[in-house]
Design a protein around this motif. Structure first.
Motif, PDB file in Angstrom:
ATOM      1  N   LEU A 114      -0.438  -1.811  12.042  1.00 36.84           N
ATOM      2  CA  LEU A 114       0.110  -1.059  10.911  1.00 36.84           C
ATOM      3  C   LEU A 114       0.491  -2.009   9.773  1.00 36.84           C
ATOM      4  CD1 LEU A 114       1.210   1.562   9.596  1.00 36.84           C
ATOM      5  CD2 LEU A 114       3.387   1.084  10.748  1.00 36.84           C
ATOM      6  N   LEU A 115       0.960  -3.197  10.124  1.00 38.05           N
ATOM      7  CA  LEU A 115       1.409  -4.137   9.107  1.00 38.05           C
ATOM      8  C   LEU A 115       0.269  -4.646   8.234  1.00 38.05           C
ATOM      9  CD1 LEU A 115       3.992  -6.116  11.274  1.00 38.05           C
ATOM     10  CD2 LEU A 115       4.468  -4.335   9.578  1.00 38.05           C
ATOM     11  N   ASP A 116      -0.967  -4.551   8.733  1.00 42.85           N
ATOM     12  CA  ASP A 116      -2.107  -4.928   7.888  1.00 42.85           C
ATOM     13  C   ASP A 116      -2.235  -4.009   6.682  1.00 42.85           C
ATOM     14  OD1 ASP A 116      -2.767  -6.988   9.626  1.00 42.85           O
ATOM     15  OD2 ASP A 116      -4.169  -5.747  10.778  1.00 42.85           O
ATOM     16  N   SER A 117      -1.739  -2.778   6.811  1.00 40.88           N
ATOM     17  CA  SER A 117      -1.847  -1.831   5.697  1.00 40.88           C
ATOM     18  C   SER A 117      -0.967  -2.243   4.527  1.00 40.88           C
ATOM     19  CB  SER A 117      -1.493  -0.411   6.148  1.00 40.88           C
ATOM     20  OG  SER A 117      -0.119  -0.294   6.456  1.00 40.88           O
ATOM     21  N   TYR A 118       0.036  -3.117   4.783  1.00 42.65           N
ATOM     22  CA  TYR A 118       0.831  -3.633   3.660  1.00 42.65           C
ATOM     23  C   TYR A 118      -0.088  -4.344   2.671  1.00 42.65           C
ATOM     24  CZ  TYR A 118       3.644  -6.842   0.919  1.00 42.65           C
ATOM     25  OH  TYR A 118       4.180  -7.546  -0.131  1.00 42.65           O
ATOM     26  N   HIS A 119      -0.930  -5.242   3.171  1.00 43.08           N
ATOM     27  CA  HIS A 119      -1.853  -5.931   2.269  1.00 43.08           C
ATOM     28  C   HIS A 119      -2.839  -4.952   1.634  1.00 43.08           C
ATOM     29  CE1 HIS A 119      -4.794  -8.666   0.596  1.00 43.08           C
ATOM     30  NE2 HIS A 119      -5.722  -7.978   1.237  1.00 43.08           N
ATOM     31  N   LEU A 120      -3.407  -4.063   2.425  1.00 43.64           N
ATOM     32  CA  LEU A 120      -4.418  -3.149   1.901  1.00 43.64           C
ATOM     33  C   LEU A 120      -3.867  -2.314   0.750  1.00 43.64           C
ATOM     34  CD1 LEU A 120      -6.021  -1.946   5.243  1.00 43.64           C
ATOM     35  CD2 LEU A 120      -7.034  -3.509   3.569  1.00 43.64           C
ATOM     36  N   GLU A 121      -2.663  -1.791   0.912  1.00 39.68           N
ATOM     37  CA  GLU A 121      -2.092  -0.920  -0.117  1.00 39.68           C
ATOM     38  C   GLU A 121      -1.563  -1.710  -1.306  1.00 39.68           C
ATOM     39  OE1 GLU A 121      -0.887   2.964   2.586  1.00 39.68           O
ATOM     40  OE2 GLU A 121       0.691   1.516   2.109  1.00 39.68           O
ATOM     41  N   ARG A 122      -0.856  -2.801  -1.021  1.00 34.69           N
ATOM     42  CA  ARG A 122      -0.215  -3.500  -2.123  1.00 34.69           C
ATOM     43  C   ARG A 122      -1.167  -4.462  -2.844  1.00 34.69           C
ATOM     44  NH1 ARG A 122       2.586  -0.756  -4.534  1.00 34.69           N
ATOM     45  NH2 ARG A 122       3.345  -2.574  -5.673  1.00 34.69           N
ATOM     46  N   ALA A 123      -2.209  -4.948  -2.176  1.00 34.59           N
ATOM     47  CA  ALA A 123      -3.214  -5.726  -2.895  1.00 34.59           C
ATOM     48  C   ALA A 123      -3.971  -4.838  -3.873  1.00 34.59           C
ATOM     49  CB  ALA A 123      -4.181  -6.399  -1.925  1.00 34.59           C
ATOM     50  N   ALA A 124      -4.220  -3.582  -3.468  1.00 34.82           N
ATOM     51  CA  ALA A 124      -4.850  -2.632  -4.404  1.00 34.82           C
ATOM     52  C   ALA A 124      -3.946  -2.391  -5.599  1.00 34.82           C
ATOM     53  CB  ALA A 124      -5.163  -1.324  -3.682  1.00 34.82           C
ATOM     54  N   ALA A 125      -2.637  -2.298  -5.352  1.00 35.28           N
ATOM     55  CA  ALA A 125      -1.687  -2.133  -6.454  1.00 35.28           C
ATOM     56  C   ALA A 125      -1.695  -3.366  -7.351  1.00 35.28           C
ATOM     57  CB  ALA A 125      -0.285  -1.890  -5.899  1.00 35.28           C
ATOM     58  N   THR A 166       2.201   3.197  -8.056  1.00 35.93           N
ATOM     59  CA  THR A 166       0.845   3.145  -7.535  1.00 35.93           C
ATOM     60  C   THR A 166       0.574   4.312  -6.602  1.00 35.93           C
ATOM     61  OG1 THR A 166       0.797   0.743  -7.702  1.00 35.93           O
ATOM     62  CG2 THR A 166      -0.771   1.763  -6.186  1.00 35.93           C
ATOM     63  N   HIS A 167      -0.609   4.887  -6.737  1.00 33.80           N
ATOM     64  CA  HIS A 167      -1.086   5.923  -5.819  1.00 33.80           C
ATOM     65  C   HIS A 167      -2.021   5.253  -4.820  1.00 33.80           C
ATOM     66  CE1 HIS A 167       0.115   9.528  -8.364  1.00 33.80           C
ATOM     67  NE2 HIS A 167       0.401   8.480  -9.120  1.00 33.80           N
ATOM     68  N   TYR A 168      -1.690   5.327  -3.550  1.00 34.84           N
ATOM     69  CA  TYR A 168      -2.517   4.686  -2.522  1.00 34.84           C
ATOM     70  C   TYR A 168      -3.668   5.615  -2.149  1.00 34.84           C
ATOM     71  CZ  TYR A 168       1.809   1.955  -2.104  1.00 34.84           C
ATOM     72  OH  TYR A 168       2.920   1.184  -2.363  1.00 34.84           O
ATOM     73  N   ALA A 169      -4.532   5.849  -3.117  1.00 36.07           N
ATOM     74  CA  ALA A 169      -5.574   6.863  -2.958  1.00 36.07           C
ATOM     75  C   ALA A 169      -6.553   6.521  -1.842  1.00 36.07           C
ATOM     76  CB  ALA A 169      -6.330   7.043  -4.277  1.00 36.07           C
ATOM     77  N   ASP A 170      -6.807   5.228  -1.614  1.00 41.46           N
ATOM     78  CA  ASP A 170      -7.804   4.821  -0.628  1.00 41.46           C
ATOM     79  C   ASP A 170      -7.175   4.261   0.643  1.00 41.46           C
ATOM     80  OD1 ASP A 170      -9.920   5.497  -2.387  1.00 41.46           O
ATOM     81  OD2 ASP A 170      -9.657   3.592  -3.442  1.00 41.46           O
ATOM     82  N   SER A 171      -5.898   4.532   0.857  1.00 42.67           N
ATOM     83  CA  SER A 171      -5.220   3.977   2.031  1.00 42.67           C
ATOM     84  C   SER A 171      -5.780   4.560   3.326  1.00 42.67           C
ATOM     85  CB  SER A 171      -3.720   4.265   1.964  1.00 42.67           C
ATOM     86  OG  SER A 171      -3.091   3.914   3.188  1.00 42.67           O
ATOM     87  N   PRO A 172      -5.962   3.720   4.356  1.00 42.53           N
ATOM     88  CA  PRO A 172      -6.396   4.243   5.655  1.00 42.53           C
ATOM     89  C   PRO A 172      -5.322   5.069   6.349  1.00 42.53           C
ATOM     90  CG  PRO A 172      -5.870   1.911   5.818  1.00 42.53           C
ATOM     91  CD  PRO A 172      -5.827   2.257   4.360  1.00 42.53           C
ATOM     92  N   LEU A 173      -4.099   5.040   5.824  1.00 43.37           N
ATOM     93  CA  LEU A 173      -3.018   5.828   6.422  1.00 43.37           C
ATOM     94  C   LEU A 173      -3.038   7.276   5.955  1.00 43.37           C
ATOM     95  CD1 LEU A 173      -0.004   3.330   6.204  1.00 43.37           C
ATOM     96  CD2 LEU A 173      -1.865   3.426   7.868  1.00 43.37           C
ATOM     97  N   ASN A 174      -3.793   7.575   4.922  1.00 46.67           N
ATOM     98  CA  ASN A 174      -3.866   8.935   4.385  1.00 46.67           C
ATOM     99  C   ASN A 174      -4.717   9.836   5.275  1.00 46.67           C
ATOM    100  OD1 ASN A 174      -2.493   7.952   2.158  1.00 46.67           O
ATOM    101  ND2 ASN A 174      -4.305   7.911   0.834  1.00 46.67           N
ATOM    102  N   THR A 175      -4.340  11.104   5.346  1.00 48.59           N
ATOM    103  CA  THR A 175      -5.200  12.144   5.893  1.00 48.59           C
ATOM    104  C   THR A 175      -5.810  12.901   4.713  1.00 48.59           C
ATOM    105  OG1 THR A 175      -3.934  12.397   7.930  1.00 48.59           O
ATOM    106  CG2 THR A 175      -5.289  14.270   7.251  1.00 48.59           C
ATOM    107  N   PRO A 176      -7.115  12.846   4.539  1.00 52.63           N
ATOM    108  CA  PRO A 176      -7.725  13.466   3.348  1.00 52.63           C
ATOM    109  C   PRO A 176      -7.477  14.973   3.297  1.00 52.63           C
ATOM    110  CG  PRO A 176      -9.276  11.988   4.443  1.00 52.63           C
ATOM    111  CD  PRO A 176      -8.107  12.144   5.365  1.00 52.63           C
ATOM    112  N   ASP A 177      -7.418  15.495   2.092  1.00 51.21           N
ATOM    113  CA  ASP A 177      -7.273  16.940   1.898  1.00 51.21           C
ATOM    114  C   ASP A 177      -8.465  17.688   2.483  1.00 51.21           C
ATOM    115  OD1 ASP A 177      -4.825  17.024   0.586  1.00 51.21           O
ATOM    116  OD2 ASP A 177      -5.713  16.871  -1.416  1.00 51.21           O
ATOM    117  N   GLU A 178      -8.185  18.814   3.099  1.00 56.74           N
ATOM    118  CA  GLU A 178      -9.248  19.728   3.502  1.00 56.74           C
ATOM    119  C   GLU A 178      -9.098  21.074   2.802  1.00 56.74           C
ATOM    120  OE1 GLU A 178      -7.378  21.535   7.602  1.00 56.74           O
ATOM    121  OE2 GLU A 178      -8.417  19.620   7.727  1.00 56.74           O
ATOM    122  N   ASP A 179      -8.010  21.237   2.056  1.00 52.04           N
ATOM    123  CA  ASP A 179      -7.763  22.464   1.294  1.00 52.04           C
ATOM    124  C   ASP A 179      -7.726  22.130  -0.192  1.00 52.04           C
ATOM    125  OD1 ASP A 179      -7.349  24.058   3.676  1.00 52.04           O
ATOM    126  OD2 ASP A 179      -5.418  23.053   3.863  1.00 52.04           O
TER     127      ASP A 179
END
Length: 533
Positions: free
Chosen positions: A352-363, A415-428
């Motif tokens: 889970l801690l890897d997502s810190y880099h993924l989200e904040r590097a994008a920011a 920042t909007h973490y639009a491409d974060s792997p932690l997101n569940t994409p909209d289906e509605d």
């Protein structure tokens, strides 16, 4: 020494472990007690994590440095302050503003409003000298029993291990050995932690120099707005920025060009005539603080290195135009704290801690892109670029299509973490901007309450309809648990009956649906924690 502010001196205390000759072990150690390190400490403590915070100084920032703090930062500090109303107190102490004006030569070319939407608790932006901010954050840390704040403790060596980090710290009483499960490097652009790990930035250093002059004015006719001039009559061929701060102090930035001599330009006999030309000979003022700076737009390739995390300026640097430095660092801390808590509690895997880099590097990339574009607009590198810039400014006076092209610094937005792997994409289908990864918009509730105060510090379900009994996350039902007398909560979240949002502990949207489904909720919660069901 400043005329309007007396710097506090915080007491050094020898730690018991040093006196007893033993090695300490702590869940989280933070290096650097600036705005980012102090915020990170408050975030961890608010989640029940004990923190040791080390700083090699014993006071707050010298000079005003960072000035502008955005709505999102104020909302984060409000949550971290617990019952102390920290964010609200800072908003009341600082100078609130939301309108900016851009001038080209003698004329107004463009103006903008950072918060055109009414009914938000926090202002779009406040101006507050960094030393005032740090002093308020220090008080909040001192009131938190889970934070051990240690002055005159300088990191001199570290060893990164598989199960933690071993530190050697120099104090007035000699060396102190400390071990940490996780180390947060919040020690700024000149980070010693980064140097000790042999890491360096990637990016661009700009050669243009700028003069900062903090000026005390007895009488000033300028409104509480951000004013930016291109090629003004009082500073031809360059740019100037004006902000009002508290205590009757005004921040003025003068572009100097690449060939300016920093030592010469800081001399009062050089600074005072520039300010007199701008304000007029009849305006009385005193110099409070002067500095000359260059800036860079760059970052580390990776923000996580084993058990060491780089946060704020130690991880990334941007130009000051746009107020993206300190605000981005506070969002870094906001992103990391809840993940550390989940991993240390065994509720989430280390991944889970890897997502810190993924989200904040994008920011950081978003901030660097905006800062680089602003710098190129403010300081054109060729005659053709200058002619294009000036044409845009001239057209902006009368033509709406040209105004979005004016760039005196795109002001900090969350920042909007639009491409974060932690997101569940909209289906509605939703018409609200509150898509997965988005920071939650605040909204007024009944009896003076606000949504963000109710979301808490863990995962929360926000439901626009009744929820069945379930144990996956605490739920807030609009109309039962929280009131929406103005209908703005439903409007901002497209809250049709039955709609459900899963909100992360940092108050970003993790998922949303048009109807509650326990299986989908369980999967989204697992995904947000980096687990697979």
């Amino acid at each position: 020494m400043l005329k309007t502010y007396t710097f506090p001196e915080y007491a050094y205390h020898r730690r018991d472990a040093q006196r007893e000759g033993r090695v300490e072990r702590h869940p989280v150690v933070i290096i650097g007690a600036g705005p980012v390190g102090l915020s990170a400490a408050l975030d961890c403590a608010s989640r029940g994590l004990a923190v040791v915070l080390l700083d090699d100084n014993n006071s707050v920032s010298q000079g005003s440095r960072a000035v502008c703090y955005a709505k999102r930062s104020l909302e984060i500090w409000q949550r971290l302050g617990g019952g102390s109303q920290l964010g609200q107190g800072l908003a009341e102490q600082g100078v609130r503003w939301q309108v900016g004006k851009v001038f080209f030569r003698d004329d107004l070319a463009y103006q903008f409003d950072l918060l055109p939407q009414a009914r938000h608790r926090m202002p779009a932006m406040i101006n507050l000298q960094q030393y005032h901010l740090e002093e308020a954050l220090v008080r909040a840390c001192e009131a938190e029993p889970l934070i051990s704040l240690n002055w005159k403790h300088r990191l001199v060596a570290l060893e990164s291990r598989a199960d933690g980090v071993a530190l050697q710290v120099e104090t007035p009483d000699g060396r102190l050995a400390i071990e940490a499960d996780y180390l947060l490097a919040c020690d700024g652009a000149g980070s010693d932690t980064r140097r000790m790990l042999g890491l360096d930035f990637e990016g661009q250093v700009f050669q243009d120099r700028f003069l900062i002059a903090d000026v005390i004015m007895k009488q000033a006719d300028f409104p509480t707005e951000r004013w930016f001039w291109f090629d003004p009559p009082f500073h031809r061929g360059q740019s100037v920025l004006l902000h009002k701060q508290c205590d009757g102090v005004w921040r003025i930035d003068f572009q100097l060009g690449r060939d300016a001599d920093p030592a010469e330009e800081k001399k009062p006999e050089k600074v005072i005539p520039r300010i007199q030309a701008m304000l007029g000979p009849e305006v009385e003022f005193e110099l409070e603080w002067v500095s000359v700076y260059q800036f860079a737009c760059r970052r580390l390739q990776q923000f996580r290195h084993g058990r060491v995390f780089f946060v704020g300026d130690s991880a990334h640097q941007v130009s000051p135009f746009g107020a993206r430095g300190a605000n981005s660092g506070v969002q870094d801390a906001d992103n990391l704290g809840w993940k550390l808590k989940a991993v240390l509690d065994g509720a989430a895997p280390d991944a889970l801690l890897d997502s810190y880099h993924l989200e904040r590097a994008a920011a950081a990339d978003e901030n660097i892109l905006n800062s680089t574009r602003a710098t190129d607009f403010i300081s054109p590198k060729s005659r053709a670029s200058l002619r294009l810039r000036d044409a845009v400014l001239e057209l902006a006076k009368t033509e709406p299509f040209a105004r979005p092209l004016v760039n005196s610094g795109r002001l900090s937005m969350p920042t909007h973490y639009a491409d974060s792997p932690l997101n569940t994409p909209d289906e509605d289908h939703f018409v609200s901007a509150m898509a997965p990864g988005s920071p939650c918009l605040d909204a007024p509730l009944g009896e003076g309450g606000w949504l963000l105060d109710r979301l808490g510090r863990g995962f929360t379900l926000l439901s626009f309809g009744e929820l069945p009994a379930q144990d996956l996350a605490p739920g807030l039902v609009v109309g039962r648990d929280i009131a929406d007398p103005e209908g703005l909560l439903r409007e901002r979240y497209d809250g049709r009956p039955g709609t459900v949002y899963l909100i992360r502990p940092d108050q970003h949207v993790a998922a949303r649906w048009r109807a509650f489904d326990p299986a989908k909720l369980a999967a989204a919660l697992a995904r947000s924690l980096g687990r697979s069901e």
